[in-house]
Write a protein that holds these residues in place. Sequence first.
Motif, PDB file in Angstrom:
ATOM      1  N   HIS A  27      13.101  -8.744  14.906  1.00 39.65           N
ATOM      2  CA  HIS A  27      12.744  -8.395  13.534  1.00 39.65           C
ATOM      3  C   HIS A  27      11.911  -7.119  13.461  1.00 39.65           C
ATOM      4  CE1 HIS A  27      14.249 -12.317  12.398  1.00 39.65           C
ATOM      5  NE2 HIS A  27      13.461 -12.882  13.285  1.00 39.65           N
ATOM      6  N   ALA A  28      12.251  -6.156  14.296  1.00 43.57           N
ATOM      7  CA  ALA A  28      11.534  -4.881  14.268  1.00 43.57           C
ATOM      8  C   ALA A  28      11.607  -4.297  12.859  1.00 43.57           C
ATOM      9  CB  ALA A  28      12.139  -3.917  15.284  1.00 43.57           C
ATOM     10  N   GLU A  66       2.589 -13.691  15.992  1.00 45.91           N
ATOM     11  CA  GLU A  66       1.456 -12.817  16.316  1.00 45.91           C
ATOM     12  C   GLU A  66       0.143 -13.592  16.200  1.00 45.91           C
ATOM     13  OE1 GLU A  66       1.718  -8.246  15.905  1.00 45.91           O
ATOM     14  OE2 GLU A  66       2.951  -9.753  16.825  1.00 45.91           O
ATOM     15  N   PHE A  73       7.640 -11.755  12.076  1.00 50.22           N
ATOM     16  CA  PHE A  73       7.047 -12.060  13.379  1.00 50.22           C
ATOM     17  C   PHE A  73       5.534 -12.267  13.291  1.00 50.22           C
ATOM     18  CE2 PHE A  73       7.529  -7.348  13.455  1.00 50.22           C
ATOM     19  CZ  PHE A  73       6.207  -6.968  13.612  1.00 50.22           C
ATOM     20  N   ASN A 124       6.439 -14.000  20.934  1.00 48.97           N
ATOM     21  CA  ASN A 124       6.113 -12.850  20.103  1.00 48.97           C
ATOM     22  C   ASN A 124       6.970 -11.646  20.459  1.00 48.97           C
ATOM     23  OD1 ASN A 124       3.850 -10.314  19.830  1.00 48.97           O
ATOM     24  ND2 ASN A 124       4.266 -11.569  18.036  1.00 48.97           N
ATOM     25  N   LYS A 173      10.438 -12.289  18.974  1.00 47.40           N
ATOM     26  CA  LYS A 173      10.493 -12.153  17.511  1.00 47.40           C
ATOM     27  C   LYS A 173      10.277 -10.713  17.070  1.00 47.40           C
ATOM     28  CE  LYS A 173       9.825 -16.838  16.250  1.00 47.40           C
ATOM     29  NZ  LYS A 173       9.369 -17.768  15.275  1.00 47.40           N
ATOM     30  N   ARG A 174       9.415  -9.980  17.767  1.00 45.69           N
ATOM     31  CA  ARG A 174       9.224  -8.561  17.437  1.00 45.69           C
ATOM     32  C   ARG A 174      10.510  -7.780  17.655  1.00 45.69           C
ATOM     33  NH1 ARG A 174       5.111  -5.161  16.981  1.00 45.69           N
ATOM     34  NH2 ARG A 174       3.133  -6.047  16.367  1.00 45.69           N
ATOM     35  N   PRO A 179       7.653  -7.007   9.750  1.00 40.43           N
ATOM     36  CA  PRO A 179       6.504  -7.720  10.311  1.00 40.43           C
ATOM     37  C   PRO A 179       6.281  -9.122   9.751  1.00 40.43           C
ATOM     38  CG  PRO A 179       5.806  -5.711   9.181  1.00 40.43           C
ATOM     39  CD  PRO A 179       7.290  -5.737   9.158  1.00 40.43           C
ATOM     40  N   HIS A 182       1.145  -3.954  23.539  1.00 39.37           N
ATOM     41  CA  HIS A 182       1.197  -4.618  22.230  1.00 39.37           C
ATOM     42  C   HIS A 182       0.719  -3.693  21.127  1.00 39.37           C
ATOM     43  CE1 HIS A 182       1.274  -7.765  19.269  1.00 39.37           C
ATOM     44  NE2 HIS A 182       1.894  -8.509  20.167  1.00 39.37           N
ATOM     45  N   GLU A 183       1.436  -3.674  20.029  1.00 36.14           N
ATOM     46  CA  GLU A 183       1.130  -2.760  18.923  1.00 36.14           C
ATOM     47  C   GLU A 183       0.025  -3.250  17.999  1.00 36.14           C
ATOM     48  OE1 GLU A 183       4.688  -1.565  16.816  1.00 36.14           O
ATOM     49  OE2 GLU A 183       5.838  -1.664  18.671  1.00 36.14           O
ATOM     50  N   ASN A 184      -0.270  -4.542  18.025  1.00 39.86           N
ATOM     51  CA  ASN A 184      -1.250  -5.122  17.112  1.00 39.86           C
ATOM     52  C   ASN A 184      -2.660  -4.959  17.686  1.00 39.86           C
ATOM     53  OD1 ASN A 184      -3.024  -7.066  15.865  1.00 39.86           O
ATOM     54  ND2 ASN A 184      -1.218  -8.060  15.020  1.00 39.86           N
TER      55      ASN A 184
END
Length: 162
Positions: free
Chosen positions: A40-41, A51, A47, A33, A36-37, A44, A90-92
């Motif tokens: 591919h910033a 997630e 990625f 993750n 991929k983040r 979303p 983590h942003e999620n």
Amino acid sequence: MEGGVAEDDDANLDPVTLVKKLVAGVKAKMNENIKKRAMHAGEPEKFMESELALDEELEKATLLAVNPAQYPLAVSMGLPTMLVQLAATHENNDILCSVMSLLSELTDADIVTEDERALCLHEDLARLDILPTMLQGLTRLSGVSAAGHCYDAVVSTSRRVE
């Protein structure tokens, strides 16, 4: 394998193999993750699958709670460090809530009562200074629908780690 069959297979593994598989799974999904983040910033959709896989892996890791005798192995494999890193960075919000729920499961008072070897997890989380990280995460979640559930997890975990 997807669904209940894979989980049933995991539950039938010997305890050491199960812990190694679960911790390695969290590490692999977390690293995938992160990669991929970074690649591919701002996109979303590219990625999101990783997630979801990470979130599922964190939920599977609750199986660790039935095996407190193996907590020293999970600690030596770096599980607490991974969970603190996820909670802090983590942003999620779903991932954050899954981490908090997992920590709540793993630090349940009944588990330590059952097997004192589980204390090593509490000690490592305290060493990693998890409480400010969890409170910061809870602040981040204020106003989010899952905040109540996460608040309960933070409060119960903080009481046990103190």
